[in-house]
Design a protein around this motif. Structure first.
Motif, short mmCIF file in Angstrom:
data_model
loop_
_atom_site.label_atom_id
_atom_site.label_comp_id
_atom_site.label_asym_id
_atom_site.label_seq_id
_atom_site.Cartn_x
_atom_site.Cartn_y
_atom_site.Cartn_z
N THR A 64 0.83 -1.23 0.00
CA THR A 64 0.00 0.00 0.00
C THR A 64 0.86 1.27 0.00
O THR A 64 0.34 2.34 -0.32
CB THR A 64 -1.07 0.13 1.13
N PHE A 65 2.15 1.15 0.31
CA PHE A 65 3.02 2.33 0.21
C PHE A 65 4.12 2.13 -0.83
O PHE A 65 5.02 2.96 -0.94
CB PHE A 65 3.66 2.65 1.57
N PHE A 66 4.05 1.03 -1.57
CA PHE A 66 5.10 0.78 -2.56
C PHE A 66 4.93 1.68 -3.78
O PHE A 66 3.81 1.87 -4.26
CB PHE A 66 5.04 -0.68 -3.04
N PRO A 67 6.03 2.21 -4.32
CA PRO A 67 5.94 2.87 -5.61
C PRO A 67 5.71 1.82 -6.70
O PRO A 67 5.96 0.63 -6.47
CB PRO A 67 7.31 3.54 -5.76
N LYS A 68 5.24 2.27 -7.84
CA LYS A 68 4.92 1.36 -8.96
C LYS A 68 6.07 0.42 -9.29
O LYS A 68 5.86 -0.73 -9.66
CB LYS A 68 4.60 2.21 -10.22
N MET A 69 7.27 0.95 -9.15
CA MET A 69 8.47 0.19 -9.49
C MET A 69 8.48 -1.21 -8.87
O MET A 69 8.92 -2.17 -9.49
CB MET A 69 9.68 0.99 -8.97
N VAL A 70 7.98 -1.32 -7.65
CA VAL A 70 8.02 -2.61 -6.94
C VAL A 70 7.17 -3.66 -7.67
O VAL A 70 7.52 -4.84 -7.68
CB VAL A 70 7.57 -2.44 -5.47
N TYR A 71 6.08 -3.21 -8.29
CA TYR A 71 5.22 -4.14 -9.00
C TYR A 71 5.77 -4.45 -10.39
O TYR A 71 5.58 -5.53 -10.93
CB TYR A 71 3.80 -3.57 -9.11
N GLU A 72 6.48 -3.47 -10.97
CA GLU A 72 6.91 -3.60 -12.37
C GLU A 72 8.26 -4.31 -12.52
O GLU A 72 8.51 -4.93 -13.52
CB GLU A 72 7.00 -2.20 -13.00
N LYS A 73 9.11 -4.18 -11.52
CA LYS A 73 10.47 -4.71 -11.67
C LYS A 73 10.63 -6.04 -10.93
O LYS A 73 9.89 -6.32 -9.99
CB LYS A 73 11.48 -3.70 -11.15
N ASN A 74 11.61 -6.83 -11.37
CA ASN A 74 11.87 -8.10 -10.69
C ASN A 74 12.89 -7.91 -9.56
O ASN A 74 13.41 -6.81 -9.35
CB ASN A 74 12.29 -9.18 -11.69
#
Ligand SMILES: [Zn+2]
Length: 298
Positions: A91-101
């Motif tokens: 809930t506080f992660f930037p998009k990067m966490v979902y997009e990158k491995n």
């Protein structure tokens, strides 16, 4: 640049889990945005006057980290600030966490450790705060922990964690163990929000540090309980594995807004420990020696 920011060789008396520019307001809860830098400088000056030399600012990307403001607050108050890299929790992660491995996320952290944060020369000296949710260790959180483990193994910097209400520390340790992290470089944070002292011992038996790092948050746990639990831990020989802090994240916790302010730790909490029979040597161990050891100094 002539700045005291980021020195880990001369830490002195250190608060290990703080935030200078955190913003968890999600644009709704204005109190959860530390955006009054004048109030923060006052808070730091008071701390400095009470003998605190360094704060470790564990604000990272997605939490409102702002290197330019961090530098200004450090320079104007004379407080040494150690910066961090990493990602907080679901809930506080930037998009990067979902997009990158995992590998890409660890490369991001390594770059902030080796080259500097946001194109400045300020290097992250610790990975954190990386966290777990209240009753779940989500897949994205596991990804961040794996990336942190890898970045730690490459760079040797310590890792400091967030546990929600002090829970799931043992799950965090399990992941670190599986991924080859040196547990003597790990601080499991916010354990003092969990009232279960047996849990503290289980975490400590693994060889890591624990953070009594929400001092002053009496609505969660009274400080009298923090003090008596610290006594029990120290009696069992664990003074060398405990670090202290307040984790102030709200304007209303600052003196300017009627709160207790970070100097509360030296004005009220340490005197409470002394009254409880903890000696100055153990307090110095928790506030000076342990931070120095975590960052690799002798
Ligand atoms: Zn936290």
């Amino acid at each position: 640049m002539d700045t005291v920011l980021g020195k880990t060789d001369k830490l002195g008396r250190t608060l290990m889990h703080e935030h200078l520019t955190i913003d968890l307001s999600a644009k709704k809860d204005a109190d959860a945005n530390l955006n009054d830098d004048e109030a923060m400088i006052e808070d730091m000056e008071t701390l400095k006057a009470h003998g605190i030399d360094t704060i470790v600012d564990v604000t990272n990307l997605g939490m409102g980290r702002d290197i330019a403001r961090m530098i200004a607050i450090s320079e104007r108050s004379g407080i040494n600030v150690v910066a961090a890299t990493g990602f907080y929790k679901t809930t506080f992660f930037p998009k990067m966490v979902y997009e990158k491995n995992v590998e890409e996320l660890s490369t991001f952290m390594i770059n902030e450790i080796v080259n500097g944060i946001d194109k400045t020369e300020i290097k992250a000296r610790i990975i954190g705060e990386i966290g777990t949710s209240q009753d779940a260790f989500t897949n994205e959180e596991k990804k961040v922990f794996q990336a942190a483990a890898y970045a730690h193994k490459i760079t040797g910097v310590p890792i400091t964690t967030h546990t929600t209400l002090g829970k799931l520390g043992l799950k965090q340790i399990e992941l670190f163990e599986k991924n080859g992290v040196d547990l003597e470089k790990v601080i499991i944070g916010h354990v003092d929000l969990n009232p279960d002292i047996d849990y503290y011992f289980k975490v400590l038996e693994k060889g890591c540090y624990i953070g009594f790092d929400t001092i002053g948050k009496n609505s969660y746990q009274p400080d009298t309980l923090r003090a008596s639990n610290l006594c029990k831990l120290i009696e069992r020989g664990y003074a060398s594995r405990i670090v202290l802090s307040l984790d102030i994240t709200r304007k209303s916790q600052l003196k300017k807004y009627g709160g207790y302010g970070r100097s509360y730790i030296l004005e009220s909490f340490v005197p409470m420990l002394l009254r409880n029979g903890i000696n100055q040597k153990d307090i110095d161990m928790m506030m000076i020696e342990n931070p120095r050891r975590v960052f690799g100094g002798r």
